[in-house]
Design a protein around this motif. Structure first.
Motif, PDB file in Angstrom:
ATOM      1  N   SER A 197      17.074   2.263  -2.727  1.00 17.47           N
ATOM      2  CA  SER A 197      16.669   3.185  -3.780  1.00 17.47           C
ATOM      3  C   SER A 197      15.540   2.571  -4.600  1.00 17.47           C
ATOM      4  O   SER A 197      15.291   1.357  -4.521  1.00 17.47           O
ATOM      5  N   ASP A 198      14.856   3.399  -5.401  1.00 16.40           N
ATOM      6  CA  ASP A 198      13.798   2.893  -6.287  1.00 16.40           C
ATOM      7  C   ASP A 198      14.353   1.799  -7.195  1.00 16.40           C
ATOM      8  O   ASP A 198      13.692   0.787  -7.451  1.00 16.40           O
ATOM      9  N   ALA A 199      15.562   2.030  -7.688  1.00 18.43           N
ATOM     10  CA  ALA A 199      16.178   1.059  -8.610  1.00 18.43           C
ATOM     11  C   ALA A 199      16.415  -0.279  -7.915  1.00 18.43           C
ATOM     12  O   ALA A 199      16.230  -1.346  -8.513  1.00 18.43           O
ATOM     13  N   THR A 200      16.803  -0.225  -6.638  1.00 24.02           N
ATOM     14  CA  THR A 200      17.032  -1.470  -5.888  1.00 24.02           C
ATOM     15  C   THR A 200      15.730  -2.233  -5.703  1.00 24.02           C
ATOM     16  O   THR A 200      15.688  -3.462  -5.822  1.00 24.02           O
ATOM     17  N   VAL A 201      14.648  -1.498  -5.414  1.00 26.84           N
ATOM     18  CA  VAL A 201      13.349  -2.139  -5.252  1.00 26.84           C
ATOM     19  C   VAL A 201      12.931  -2.830  -6.547  1.00 26.84           C
ATOM     20  O   VAL A 201      12.481  -3.982  -6.542  1.00 26.84           O
ATOM     21  N   ALA A 202      13.085  -2.134  -7.664  1.00 21.56           N
ATOM     22  CA  ALA A 202      12.714  -2.701  -8.967  1.00 21.56           C
ATOM     23  C   ALA A 202      13.588  -3.905  -9.301  1.00 21.56           C
ATOM     24  O   ALA A 202      13.097  -4.928  -9.810  1.00 21.56           O
TER      25      ALA A 202
ATOM     26  N   THR B 147       0.794  -1.230   0.000  1.00 15.96           N
ATOM     27  CA  THR B 147       0.000   0.000   0.000  1.00 15.96           C
ATOM     28  C   THR B 147       0.827   1.281   0.000  1.00 15.96           C
ATOM     29  O   THR B 147       0.286   2.373   0.156  1.00 15.96           O
ATOM     30  N   ILE B 148       2.151   1.174  -0.182  1.00 16.39           N
ATOM     31  CA  ILE B 148       2.968   2.374  -0.285  1.00 16.39           C
ATOM     32  C   ILE B 148       3.719   2.365  -1.609  1.00 16.39           C
ATOM     33  O   ILE B 148       3.783   1.348  -2.298  1.00 16.39           O
ATOM     34  N   THR B 149       4.284   3.493  -1.971  1.00 12.07           N
ATOM     35  CA  THR B 149       4.963   3.630  -3.263  1.00 12.07           C
ATOM     36  C   THR B 149       6.347   3.002  -3.219  1.00 12.07           C
ATOM     37  O   THR B 149       6.895   2.726  -2.140  1.00 12.07           O
ATOM     38  N   ALA B 150       6.931   2.823  -4.403  1.00 12.02           N
ATOM     39  CA  ALA B 150       8.284   2.278  -4.488  1.00 12.02           C
ATOM     40  C   ALA B 150       9.282   3.184  -3.776  1.00 12.02           C
ATOM     41  O   ALA B 150      10.222   2.710  -3.124  1.00 12.02           O
TER      42      ALA B 150
ATOM     43  N   GLY C 276       7.380  -7.028 -12.233  1.00 10.33           N
ATOM     44  CA  GLY C 276       7.701  -5.669 -11.811  1.00 10.33           C
ATOM     45  C   GLY C 276       7.214  -5.428 -10.403  1.00 10.33           C
ATOM     46  O   GLY C 276       6.664  -6.321  -9.741  1.00 10.33           O
ATOM     47  N   ILE C 277       7.418  -4.210  -9.920  1.00  9.76           N
ATOM     48  CA  ILE C 277       7.007  -3.877  -8.553  1.00  9.76           C
ATOM     49  C   ILE C 277       5.502  -4.006  -8.383  1.00  9.76           C
ATOM     50  O   ILE C 277       5.016  -4.482  -7.359  1.00  9.76           O
ATOM     51  N   ARG C 278       4.754  -3.581  -9.410  1.00  9.15           N
ATOM     52  CA  ARG C 278       3.295  -3.628  -9.305  1.00  9.15           C
ATOM     53  C   ARG C 278       2.808  -5.054  -9.087  1.00  9.15           C
ATOM     54  O   ARG C 278       1.933  -5.302  -8.240  1.00  9.15           O
ATOM     55  N   GLU C 279       3.366  -6.006  -9.838  1.00 11.00           N
ATOM     56  CA  GLU C 279       2.950  -7.399  -9.658  1.00 11.00           C
ATOM     57  C   GLU C 279       3.318  -7.896  -8.267  1.00 11.00           C
ATOM     58  O   GLU C 279       2.525  -8.581  -7.611  1.00 11.00           O
ATOM     59  N   TRP C 280       4.502  -7.540  -7.803  1.00 12.15           N
ATOM     60  CA  TRP C 280       4.948  -7.956  -6.482  1.00 12.15           C
ATOM     61  C   TRP C 280       4.011  -7.421  -5.400  1.00 12.15           C
ATOM     62  O   TRP C 280       3.587  -8.143  -4.498  1.00 12.15           O
ATOM     63  N   LYS C 281       3.656  -6.146  -5.512  1.00 11.24           N
ATOM     64  CA  LYS C 281       2.755  -5.538  -4.536  1.00 11.24           C
ATOM     65  C   LYS C 281       1.368  -6.200  -4.581  1.00 11.24           C
ATOM     66  O   LYS C 281       0.741  -6.419  -3.546  1.00 11.24           O
ATOM     67  N   ARG C 282       0.895  -6.527  -5.790  1.00  7.10           N
ATOM     68  CA  ARG C 282      -0.412  -7.193  -5.916  1.00  7.10           C
ATOM     69  C   ARG C 282      -0.394  -8.550  -5.237  1.00  7.10           C
ATOM     70  O   ARG C 282      -1.346  -8.927  -4.541  1.00  7.10           O
ATOM     71  N   LEU C 283       0.682  -9.303  -5.417  1.00  5.37           N
ATOM     72  CA  LEU C 283       0.793 -10.612  -4.785  1.00  5.37           C
ATOM     73  C   LEU C 283       0.855 -10.487  -3.261  1.00  5.37           C
ATOM     74  O   LEU C 283       0.294 -11.319  -2.537  1.00  5.37           O
TER      75      LEU C 283
END
Length: 290
Positions: free
Chosen positions: A48-53, A35-38, A63-70
């Protein structure tokens, strides 16, 4: 969703220490991760954002979106209504067990009673007093909730009105919140009722309330982020396993305590409003008898 759930350790590319921090954060707190941003994930893990991605890709996610959805899906499975019901039923006797119904009644009511005792034992009285004072002095108390939380928010709004405090109950998610937020005024107090968890929309409403309102009160068993918690009044509900089925009972009980304390603070105002409501009821009763 953990790294082992997504892909085997032998199949994935090794994670660096910073990437491990991101993966550990997702496993430790999947709801918050979802529920929070990258950028916020990066700040929480000192990366960093790049590390998260990059971590998402190494774990086999698109991607991050799929990971967050799961992660969000895993939370739904863990705390969904069906999971709660199964947990409650597992603690009760079978229907055909001798004396099963009587045992079930006693166990359910005993659990509810323990939850209320726990609420009384652990409620922060200083925070409660601050919430009472803020609501009493508010121009308007705006209550907000989603689902069953909205039912409690409506009950709270009605209870406040009966003590002479101007109030309105609101609900909504997504684009509907665009109509809710402008109603939040500086002299108002925003009371957010989220008994079980803080969804994305509840968190959004919470953040907007902190920006727009004189004070913000949260009624929930879920703990908000530390940077948010220090700016609001959190009336915490019991969160233990035995209390998980009784949070709504605790929520309505807490609302009753709030209403009585507000009435005790300014009894003349509360009695005047109650008398006004009773006069209208009496008039309706006379009209029905004609």
């Amino acid at each position: 969703m953990t790294s082992k759930e997504k892909t085997g350790d032998a199949q994935r590319e090794p994670l660096t220490p910073s990437e491990e921090r991101v993966a550990d954060f997702a496993q430790r707190d999947p709801l918050r991760f979802a529920t929070i941003t990258a950028a916020e994930i990066a700040a929480q893990t000192m990366t960093s954002d790049a590390t998260v991605a990059r971590t998402a890709r190494k774990l086999g996610h698109a991607g991050i979106r799929e990971w967050k959805r799961l992660c969000a899906d895993s939370v739904d499975r863990a705390i969904g209504l069906d999971s709660n019901l199964r947990t409650q039923l597992s603690r009760l006797p079978e229907r055909d067990e001798e004396g099963g119904q009587a045992i079930a009644i006693k166990r359910i009511l005993s659990t509810s009673a323990r939850s209320l005792v726990d609420l009384g034992d652990h409620l922060d009285t200083e925070t409660f007093a601050e919430a009472v004072r803020a609501i009493s002095e508010a121009g308007t108390a705006t209550t907000f909730g989603l689902g069953t939380g909205f039912l409690a928010a409506e009950y709270l709004s009605l209870s406040l009105e009966r003590t002479g405090i101007r109030s309105r109950a609101t609900t909504g998610s997504g684009h509907m919140l665009a109509d809710v937020f402008p109603r939040l005024q500086h002299e108002d107090v925003s009371v957010i009722v989220a008994p079980r968890l803080l969804t994305t929309d509840v968190l959004w409403h919470l953040e907007e309330s902190l920006k727009r309102c004189h004070a913000t009160v949260l009624i929930s068993s879920a703990a908000p982020r530390r940077d948010v918690a220090e700016h609001l009044l959190h009336l915490s509900l019991p969160s233990e396993d035995d209390a998980s089925m009784n949070r709504m009972i605790c929520t309505f009980a807490l609302i009753d305590v709030l209403a009585y304390e507000l009435a005790r603070l300014v009894p003349a105002r509360a009695v005047e409003r109650s008398a006004e409501v009773q006069k209208i009821r009496d008039r309706v009763n006379r009209l029905r008898k004609k």
